[in-house]
Design an enzyme around this catalytic site. Structure first.
Site, PDB file in Angstrom:
ATOM      1  CD  GLN A   1      -1.298  11.742  -7.089  1.00 20.50           C
ATOM      2  OE1 GLN A   1      -1.000  11.017  -8.034  1.00 20.50           O
ATOM      3  NE2 GLN A   1      -2.509  11.733  -6.560  1.00 20.50           N
TER       4      GLN A   1
ATOM      5  N   GLY B   1     -13.874   0.662  -1.530  1.00 16.82           N
ATOM      6  CA  GLY B   1     -14.112   1.586  -2.650  1.00 16.82           C
ATOM      7  C   GLY B   1     -13.261   1.169  -3.854  1.00 16.82           C
ATOM      8  CG  HIS B   2      -8.949   1.458  -3.761  1.00 16.72           C
ATOM      9  ND1 HIS B   2      -8.640   1.716  -2.443  1.00 16.72           N
ATOM     10  CD2 HIS B   2      -8.457   2.504  -4.476  1.00 16.72           C
ATOM     11  CE1 HIS B   2      -7.988   2.865  -2.360  1.00 16.72           C
ATOM     12  NE2 HIS B   2      -7.868   3.373  -3.571  1.00 16.72           N
TER      13      HIS B   2
ATOM     14  CE  LYS C   1     -12.177   9.312  -1.356  1.00 18.25           C
ATOM     15  NZ  LYS C   1     -11.160  10.373  -1.422  1.00 18.25           N
ATOM     16  CG  ASP C   2     -10.387  11.394  -5.550  1.00 21.79           C
ATOM     17  OD1 ASP C   2     -10.012  12.231  -4.724  1.00 21.79           O
ATOM     18  OD2 ASP C   2     -10.276  10.169  -5.354  1.00 21.79           O
TER      19      ASP C   2
ATOM     20  CG  LEU D   1      -5.647  -1.413  -2.667  1.00 25.37           C
ATOM     21  CD1 LEU D   1      -5.575  -2.667  -3.533  1.00 25.37           C
ATOM     22  CD2 LEU D   1      -5.872  -0.180  -3.536  1.00 25.37           C
ATOM     23  CG  HIS D   2     -10.768   2.034   0.632  1.00 24.79           C
ATOM     24  ND1 HIS D   2     -11.698   2.259  -0.350  1.00 24.79           N
ATOM     25  CD2 HIS D   2      -9.917   3.098   0.593  1.00 24.79           C
ATOM     26  CE1 HIS D   2     -11.455   3.407  -0.941  1.00 24.79           C
ATOM     27  NE2 HIS D   2     -10.364   3.942  -0.400  1.00 24.79           N
TER      28      HIS D   2
HETATM   29  O1  PAF Z   1      -6.897   8.828  -7.080  1.00 29.48           O
HETATM   30  C1  PAF Z   1      -5.771   8.359  -6.848  1.00 29.48           C
HETATM   31  O2  PAF Z   1      -5.586   7.435  -6.045  1.00 29.48           O
HETATM   32  C2  PAF Z   1      -4.576   8.940  -7.568  1.00 29.48           C
HETATM   33  O3  PAF Z   1      -4.709  10.309  -7.749  1.00 29.48           O
HETATM   34  C3  PAF Z   1      -4.260   8.233  -8.897  1.00 29.48           C
HETATM   35  C4  PAF Z   1      -5.374   8.436  -9.913  1.00 29.48           C
HETATM   36  C5  PAF Z   1      -4.042   6.751  -8.662  1.00 29.48           C
HETATM   37  C6  PAF Z   1      -2.981   8.810  -9.516  1.00 29.48           C
HETATM   38  O4  PAF Z   1      -1.886   8.633  -8.665  1.00 29.48           O
END
Ligand code: PAF
Length: 287
Positions: free
Chosen positions: A61, A36-37, A152-153, A33-34
């Site tokens: 993923q 941003g989180h 960001k995503d 974590l940083h």
């Molecule tokens: O963005 C992320 O960190 C991941 O894709 C997520 C949404 C936690 C799913 O694993």
């Protein structure tokens, strides 16, 4: 802060919180974590009775086993940061707890729409099916009122919105602005993998994007695209994987600025072996 490892523990915890009338906010993360989180967590804490954060490096993923193996993990530090940010409970399950039948990926194909077929969808086959698999599972386990994701995503948020529609999951998706280091680099868990030299050049990604916004005012979409790619590719150690200037509502590429009132440029750059993503708005709809 409660540390929950089992799905049944989460179900009990959420039932208890709902019993006392609390709303539930979920921040799904893969840990490392940083700030941003933490900005997502702070918002979830402020807007809900309880904020639950999941910490789970989701194997389904990753379309590259090296990437999965090297993904940064630092659970103890993460938990400390989360407790300080006011998280009520963290859900940090094992891979076996989430996928008792193995990690082959979803047996059911998620309907994610066209948004999942471009950019990350092209370069990381199967990635969004894996994201949909884990996020839908987390939504079913935690049953949040709201779930928080970082812009960001950008593409991930669009895909998750499509997923909840096609799966009939009732949750409010809250998109939160990108957090940047003081030199402009978008905060990302993967930044921890950059060498000192790579970390020094990585801010060029945002610098190129930012400068291209002014450039775009009197240049075509194509010229704006090319100026960004040429500038980044000219830096030794950096290589653009893709840069797409898209209609933010559909994620389809545009050729003329007039095609959409909301235009975003989405980029992925290899800095050495580290894959960094970022985006910038060129046009935003007037309120
Ligand atoms: O963005 C992320 O960190 C991941 O894709 C997520 C949404 C936690 C799913 O694993």
């Amino acid at each position: 802060m409660k540390i929950l490892r089992k799905v049944s523990e989460v179900a009990d915890y959420v039932a208890e919180q709902r019993g006392r009338g609390a709303s539930v906010g979920l921040v799904p993360t893969m840990g490392a974590l940083h700030e941003g989180h933490l900005s997502l967590v702070e918002r979830a804490v402020a807007e809900n009775g309880v904020a639950i954060v999941s910490v789970f490096v989701n194997p389904t993923q990753f379309n590259n086993s090296e990437d999965l193996a090297s993904y940064p993990r630092k659970e103890e530090e993460d938990f400390k940061m989360l407790a300080e940010a006011g998280t009520a409970a963290v859900f940090a399950p094992s891979v076996e707890e989430i996928y008792p039948d193995g990690t082959e990926g979803p047996s059911h194909k998620f309907e994610l729409g066209k948004a999942a077929e471009v950019m990350e969808g092209l370069y990381r086959p199967g990635h969004f099916q894996g994201v949909a698999q884990i996020v839908s599972l987390l939504f079913r386990i935690v049953t949040p009122d709201r779930a928080y994701f970082g812009e960001k995503d950008f593409q991930q948020i669009a895909v998750i919105r499509n997923m909840i529609k096609s799966e009939g999951i009732d949750v409010e998706i809250v998109a939160c602005p990108i957090k940047r280091a003081s030199d402009g680099l978008a905060l990302s868990s993967r930044n921890a993998l950059l060498s000192k030299e790579q970390r020094a050049i990585a801010p060029e990604i945002h610098a190129a994007l930012k400068d291209s916004v002014a450039y775009s005012l009197d240049h075509s979409v194509r010229a704006t695209h090319d100026t960004v790619v040429e500038r980044i590719d000219a830096i030794p150690g950096m290589k653009v994987e893709y840069f797409e200037i898209v209609d933010a509502r559909t994620l389809e590429s545009i050729e003329e600025w007039e095609e959409s009132p909301w235009v975003v440029g989405c980029i992925t750059v290899y800095c050495g072996k580290v894959r960094l993503i970022d985006n910038i708005a060129y046009r935003v709809p007037k309120e």
